[in-house]
Design a protein around this motif. Structure first.
Motif, PDB file in Angstrom:
ATOM      1  N   GLU A   1       6.510   2.625   4.481  1.00  0.00           N
ATOM      2  CA  GLU A   1       7.238   2.678   5.755  1.00  0.00           C
ATOM      3  C   GLU A   1       7.106   4.030   6.449  1.00  0.00           C
TER       4      GLU A   1
ATOM      5  N   GLU B   1       2.211  12.807 -13.183  1.00  0.00           N
ATOM      6  CA  GLU B   1       1.518  12.880 -11.911  1.00  0.00           C
ATOM      7  C   GLU B   1       2.363  13.717 -10.939  1.00  0.00           C
TER       8      GLU B   1
ATOM      9  N   HIS C   1     -13.513   0.558  -7.914  1.00  0.00           N
ATOM     10  CA  HIS C   1     -12.489   1.584  -8.140  1.00  0.00           C
ATOM     11  C   HIS C   1     -11.287   0.896  -8.759  1.00  0.00           C
TER      12      HIS C   1
ATOM     13  N   LYS D   1       2.028  -4.879   3.429  1.00  0.00           N
ATOM     14  CA  LYS D   1       3.149  -3.980   3.722  1.00  0.00           C
ATOM     15  C   LYS D   1       2.709  -2.546   3.446  1.00  0.00           C
TER      16      LYS D   1
ATOM     17  N   THR E   1      -1.038  -1.150  -4.592  1.00  0.00           N
ATOM     18  CA  THR E   1      -1.453   0.212  -4.917  1.00  0.00           C
ATOM     19  C   THR E   1      -0.254   1.119  -4.731  1.00  0.00           C
ATOM     20  N   GLY E   2       0.032   1.893  -5.749  1.00  0.00           N
ATOM     21  CA  GLY E   2       1.176   2.796  -5.682  1.00  0.00           C
ATOM     22  C   GLY E   2       1.433   3.383  -7.049  1.00  0.00           C
ATOM     23  N   SER E   3       2.665   3.806  -7.267  1.00  0.00           N
ATOM     24  CA  SER E   3       2.996   4.475  -8.521  1.00  0.00           C
ATOM     25  C   SER E   3       3.107   3.471  -9.667  1.00  0.00           C
TER      26      SER E   3
ATOM     27  N   GLU F   1       9.708  -6.354  -1.922  1.00  0.00           N
ATOM     28  CA  GLU F   1      10.071  -7.319  -2.985  1.00  0.00           C
ATOM     29  C   GLU F   1      10.095  -8.745  -2.454  1.00  0.00           C
TER      30      GLU F   1
ATOM     31  N   ALA G   1       0.833  -1.217   0.000  1.00  0.00           N
ATOM     32  CA  ALA G   1       0.000   0.000   0.000  1.00  0.00           C
ATOM     33  C   ALA G   1       0.866   1.264   0.000  1.00  0.00           C
ATOM     34  N   PRO G   2       0.306   2.354  -0.495  1.00  0.00           N
ATOM     35  CA  PRO G   2       1.020   3.642  -0.525  1.00  0.00           C
ATOM     36  C   PRO G   2       0.724   4.490   0.716  1.00  0.00           C
ATOM     37  N   TRP G   3       1.294   5.690   0.758  1.00  0.00           N
ATOM     38  CA  TRP G   3       1.194   6.521   1.958  1.00  0.00           C
ATOM     39  C   TRP G   3       0.062   7.551   1.900  1.00  0.00           C
TER      40      TRP G   3
ATOM     41  N   CYS H   1      -4.970   9.772  -6.019  1.00  0.00           N
ATOM     42  CA  CYS H   1      -4.756   9.241  -7.367  1.00  0.00           C
ATOM     43  C   CYS H   1      -5.874   9.631  -8.327  1.00  0.00           C
TER      44      CYS H   1
ATOM     45  N   GLU I   1      -3.201  -1.169  -8.771  1.00  0.00           N
ATOM     46  CA  GLU I   1      -3.903   0.125  -8.731  1.00  0.00           C
ATOM     47  C   GLU I   1      -2.821   1.199  -8.766  1.00  0.00           C
ATOM     48  N   LEU I   2      -2.671   1.857  -9.907  1.00  0.00           N
ATOM     49  CA  LEU I   2      -1.481   2.702 -10.094  1.00  0.00           C
ATOM     50  C   LEU I   2      -1.843   4.188 -10.177  1.00  0.00           C
ATOM     51  N   GLY I   3      -0.969   4.946 -10.745  1.00  0.00           N
ATOM     52  CA  GLY I   3      -1.121   6.399 -10.727  1.00  0.00           C
ATOM     53  C   GLY I   3      -2.275   6.901 -11.584  1.00  0.00           C
TER      54      GLY I   3
END
Ligand code: NAD
Length: 511
Positions: free
Chosen positions: A197, A399, A465, A194, A246-248, A232, A168-170, A303, A269-271
């Motif tokens: 961080e 973005e 979504h 994860k 989900t992230g860039s 990774e 997941a993203p921040w 996003c 799920e990207l940018g």
């Protein structure tokens, strides 16, 4: 208070769960523990730059332990009836609702989100998601059983996949944890998530709340480490059957590459770079309000945020003027102050990244308002409106993930829709018009996973979504997310009880 004259108020860096999380930032098999990478990380309050929480990062051994816990918990959890899983998720929704204020404060602290946003959007959205998936767990659908060949009965089993490894993203840490974890466990999978961080707090509290609600140990695990090391390793892990990310777009490509080695199912799920198309019959006031709220929500780190406003020529000048006026009324400030509309960006690094985009734009476009970082210790940036940028310039194509809206004119409807589709992304879009035919055409022709008409941003648990094009594939939320987290098995029974079947002629000749 204008957005140019920002004075952050110092606020307490304690958060309600601080003492509990002192045990560590890895939630494995129903308990918190420290990571074993040998390295620490500090969560920073982006409003002040103060350290909030320091923890030991996950190493690969922690990921292995979390995956082992999820693997051990899988048969028991998958073996429950949908009704039993549903009951557990209803209890989970209730615990989340009871702890709403604790979640809102922790999310505001680690992200710099205004408390009114976390209280009214992030946290209630998460509680509603839990309630939705509690119900949806009992409604896994498939084709009806039937005698499709004439000689057999066929039916479909929808089965969980196993251990899911999600990343997941921040930008919406709590909601992203909910979007990843809830459909996966509702369908009978177990999971290791994860979080980013820099924003681990609410994912850890989420897992803790699941345990308090009676969800068995090992069903939901959190490993908090870096993307390169913990991320990774999780994606590559042979016991992880699926990766949901989900992230860039850049990291999503890397995740897909790593997941391919073990032939994992992937969900990306990207940018995004959402267009906001204003036709000349639109309600100008509604469009300007929508553009400001839709571009600045979560300080633009969304996003689906409105990033490119295309405005038909007759409304263009008035739209630019009204949007500028409205942006200048938005109050930057302490996320914990009730009169704050806009908090800082997630980090000083992200603020610098946004500032660099805007600085470069000054050489090829016009900054209508904003364009500067206020001088204080927080990671703030003014709401910024940019005009006169070329369609192929980076502020239109890339973005930015900050409080920046670019506005461009168009003439014909064809041109407006063509420009809207002219980026690699396709996550979300909106069209503003009072003409039903124009609205209908926009919904057909804009290539994005969501098209709003006369609004921009709202999401609901019942609706999917997810992206088109470089914004990825697969759906979060809604019953469509079960397509990601279940596998479909065709079961076929012979109904003839005959030893020599008709179709055996293809092998046994004229027997
Ligand atoms: P990011 O891609 O930098 O990081 C996302 C996550 O991936 C983090 O947890 C990070 O630690 C991890 N990661 C980094 N490198 C990795 C690797 N090599 N292997 C495995 N994991 C790795 O994204 P971000 O900066 O945290 O978030 C912002 C991005 O997320 C934006 O592009 C935004 O559009 C996107 N986003 C998309 C959606 C959506 O639903 N499509 C929702 C929210 C955010």
């Amino acid at each position: 208070m204008s957005n140019a004259a920002h004075h952050p108020h110092p606020h307490a860096v304690q958060f309600p769960a601080q003492e509990r999380l002192a045990s560590g930032a890895q939630y494995i098999d129903g308990a918190l523990r420290p990571g074993t990478s040998g390295r620490t990380h500090s969560v920073i309050d982006p409003a002040t730059g103060a350290e909030v929480y320091t923890y030991e990062l996950a190493g690969t051994a922690d990921v292995d332990a979390a995956v082992a816990a999820a693997k051990a918990a899988f048969p028991g959890w998958a073996g429950l009836t949908p009704g039993e899983r549903s009951d557990a998720l209803h209890r989970f929704a209730a615990v989340l609702a009871e702890r709403a204020e604790e979640f809102a404060r922790a999310e505001s602290l680690q992200c710099g989100k205004p408390l009114k946003l976390t209280r009214e959007f992030d946290v209630p959205g998460t509680v509603d998601n839990a309630a939705f998936f509690a119900g949806a767990a009992r409604h896994l659908q498939g084709q009806s059983a039937g005698e499709y060949s004439g000689d057999h009965t066929s039916y479909v089993r929808r089965e969980p996949i196993g251990v899911v490894g999600s990343i997941a993203p921040w930008n919406y840490p709590l909601q992203m944890a909910a979007w990843k974890i809830l459909p996966a466990v509702a369908a009978g999978n177990t999971i290791v998530l994860k979080p980013a961080e820099i924003t681990p707090l609410t994912s850890l509290l989420f897992a803790e709340a699941a345990t308090a609600a009676g969800i068995p140990d090992g069903v939901i695990n959190i490993v908090t480490g870096t993307g390169k090391e913990a991320g990774e390793h999780l994606v590559a892990h042979p016991d992880v059957a699926m990766t949901s990310f989900t992230g860039s777009t850049a990291v999503g490509k890397r995740v897909a590459e790593v997941a391919t080695a073990t032939v994992k199912r992937i969900h990306l799920e990207l940018g995004g770079k959402a267009p906001f198309v204003v036709f000349d019959d639109a309600d100008l006031e509604a469009a300007a309000n929508g553009a400001v709220a839709g571009s600045l929500i979560n300080t633009g780190q969304d996003c689906t945020a409105a990033t490119r406003a295309y405005v038909q020529r007759p409304l263009y000048d008035a739209f630019v003027e009204r949007t500028k006026q409205l942006m200048e009324t938005v109050r930057l400030g302490d996320p914990f102050a009730p009169d704050t509309d806009l908090g800082p960006l997630i980090s000083h690094a992200q603020r610098d990244r946004v500032a660099a985009f805007v600085e470069r734009a000054k050489s090829y476009a016009r900054i209508v308002t904003g364009g500067e970082a206020p001088k204080n210790d927080g990671a703030y940036f003014q709401p910024t409106l940019i005009a006169d940028a070329a369609q192929d310039s980076e502020v239109v194509q890339s973005e930015i993930f900050g409080p920046v809206l670019v506005v461009l004119p168009f003439d014909s409807d064809d041109e407006g829709l063509e420009l809207a589709n002219d980026t690699p992304y396709g996550l979300a879009a909106s069209a503003w018009t009072r003409d039903v035919f124009r609205a209908n055409r926009a919904t057909r022709e804009i290539k994005a996973g969501c098209v709003w008409i006369n609004d921009h941003i709202p999401i609901i648990s019942e609706m999917p979504h997810g992206g088109y094009k470089a914004s990825g594939f697969g759906k979060d939320m809604s019953s469509y997310s079960f397509e990601e987290y279940t596998q479909v098995k065709h079961v076929m029974y012979d109904n003839t009880a005959v030893a020599a079947k008709d179709w055996h002629r293809t092998i046994f000749g004229d027997r």
